[in-house]
Design an enzyme around this catalytic site. Structure first.
Site, short mmCIF file in Angstrom:
data_model
loop_
_atom_site.label_atom_id
_atom_site.label_comp_id
_atom_site.label_asym_id
_atom_site.label_seq_id
_atom_site.Cartn_x
_atom_site.Cartn_y
_atom_site.Cartn_z
N TYR A 232 32.92 78.70 5.42
CA TYR A 232 33.24 79.64 4.34
C TYR A 232 34.48 80.42 4.75
CZ TYR A 232 32.86 83.53 1.04
OH TYR A 232 33.12 84.46 0.06
N ASP B 179 40.33 80.38 11.26
CA ASP B 179 39.80 81.54 10.54
C ASP B 179 38.88 82.29 11.50
OD1 ASP B 179 38.37 83.32 9.06
OD2 ASP B 179 37.94 81.94 7.40
N LYS C 254 37.01 91.62 9.06
CA LYS C 254 35.80 92.29 9.56
C LYS C 254 36.09 93.33 10.64
CE LYS C 254 32.91 88.51 7.94
NZ LYS C 254 32.01 88.87 6.86
#
Ligand code: PLP
Length: 397
Positions: free
Chosen positions: A117, A210, A238
């Site tokens: 994802y 990522d 994050k």
């Protein structure tokens, strides 16, 4: 919560490793806002940094010294990152990194892994992990055929299939979570990331790692430092925002200078590099020194060991790397998305409900990671293991 057959829990406040719901129940929180809160909830230094920044104004639409300090901190941690561009979300950052990769290579196709994802970028939703996997949807309505056809999906950890797909398709980029966490935590087999690095270099494709989850969490310099592989472009999110909306992408000066206004690849954002988010991110990163990473690893190891002991002989796998963990209800280790999908997710749902009933809040989906923080002390860990010893029995027995 729907996927585990429960009503949503509304949160009133968080402190350290705990959250309280609006009915006054306290939970040990292993979701940690899905990763940003590596220092736990309401860390006093982060709260103070945000308060002080807010007192100076919340946004200027112009550069601040804080952004430069944050960029300096990032490039000191990631050898492959000389320049960064800030965004407000990981989705924006991956979307922008793809645009840059296409502009730099003059190619169109992107290769992505089943079960990964990367945010809700149109072309990256096919066979996505996280919420898509939880809901059991292979893709999202609203994505055009053209967008979908620009993406090639390959199986994680299948070295031959992937190197062949790269050599044959010569994509603009391969995008990977270096340690996927959105199908649950499924580390790369030894040598797999290296094979990606070699195959992309050979095909003239960019390797985009990522590190939205792994960056600043599993080690000082993310998966690239831990596993010794360098990306062409790195996506971060994050932890970099310390619980406020911030993300970034970065790489070599040569690549990054293609972005406007230095170059012609357009990308912008009203609140990118927002001073509150930058203040929270900087306060967080400044606490993440060598001993902090020893601490994160120790919390993860104690939790993983305790959960394995609590599961005993049951068909349960606890997959963990420093700072991340997933409980799979499977007799065998999980190596790819097909393996994650084959797990007993109904048993996971029962386990999760039993944990919540005992005041412990794990991710309400097996296609996610648990996020240990430095605030998870002995009491929080022991409460979790004691609850799990009963919850495993309820889930499978
Ligand atoms: C690996 C990864 N990349 C990108 C994203 C998207 O980030 P955001 O939710 O900030 O858009 C996520 C979100 O969970 C993620 O886990």
């Amino acid at each position: 919560m729907r996927s585990i057959g429960r009503a949503p829990i509304f949160i009133e406040r968080g402190e350290g490793p705990y959250i309280w719901d609006v009915d006054g129940n306290r939970y040990v929180d292993w979701v940690s806002s899905w990763g940003p809160l590596i220092l736990g909830h309401a860390d006093p230094l982060v709260v103070e940094a945000v308060r002080a920044a807010a007192g100076r104004g919340t946004s200027y639409g112009a550069p601040t010294a804080g952004e430069v300090e944050l960029a300096t901190e990032v490039s000191a941690r990631f050898a492959s990152v000389e320049m960064i561009r800030m965004t407000s979300s990981g989705t924006e950052a991956t979307m922008s990194a793809l645009r840059l990769a296409r502009a730099a290579t003059g190619r169109t196709t992107i290769l992505k892994f089943a079960g990964a994802y990367h945010g809700h970028v149109d072309g990256l939703l096919a066979e996505g992990g996280s919420g898509l996997a939880t809901a059991g949807v292979p893709a999202s309505p609203g994505v055009t055929e053209a967008q979908a056809s620009d993406t090639v999906i390959v199986p994680w950890n299948d070295r031959d299939a992937v190197t062949q797909a790269i050599a044959r398709g010569r994509p603009a980029a391969v995008i990977a979570e270096p340690i996927p966490a959105n199908m649950g935590v499924v580390p790369p087999d030894p040598g797999f990331l290296e094979s990606l690095r070699d195959a992309t270099a050979e095909a003239g494709s960019l390797l985009i790692l990522d590190e939205v989850i792994t960056g600043f969490r599993i080690s000082r310099g993310g998966a690239q430092e831990l596993l010794g592989v360098e990306a062409d472009l790195t996506v971060m999110g994050k932890v970099i925002g310390g619980g406020l909306p911030a993300a970034a992408y970065g790489g070599s000066r040569e690549l990054m200078e293609r972005i406007a206004p230095a170059g012609e690849v357009y990308q912008a954002g009203t609140l990118s590099g927002n001073p509150l988010a930058v203040a929270a991110g900087l306060a967080t990163l400044r606490k993440l020194d060598g001993p902090a990473y020893v601490g994160i690893e120790s919390v993860t190891t104690r939790l993983a060991t305790g959960l394995r002991r609590a599961a005993g002989d049951l068909p349960v796998q606890v997959s963990s790397v420093p700072g991340l963990l997933t409980v799979f209800f499977s007799p065998d280790p999980v190596r790819d998305f097909a393996g994650a999908q084959a797990c007993d997710t109904a048993a996971y749902g029962r386990f999760c409900r039993a944990m919540l009933d005992r005041g412990v809040y794990p991710p309400a989906s097996q296609f996610e990671a648990w996020f240990p923080s430095l605030a998870h002390d002995e009491e929080a860990i022991e409460r979790t293991i004691a609850a799990a010893a009963e919850a495993f029995g309820e889930a499978i027995g």
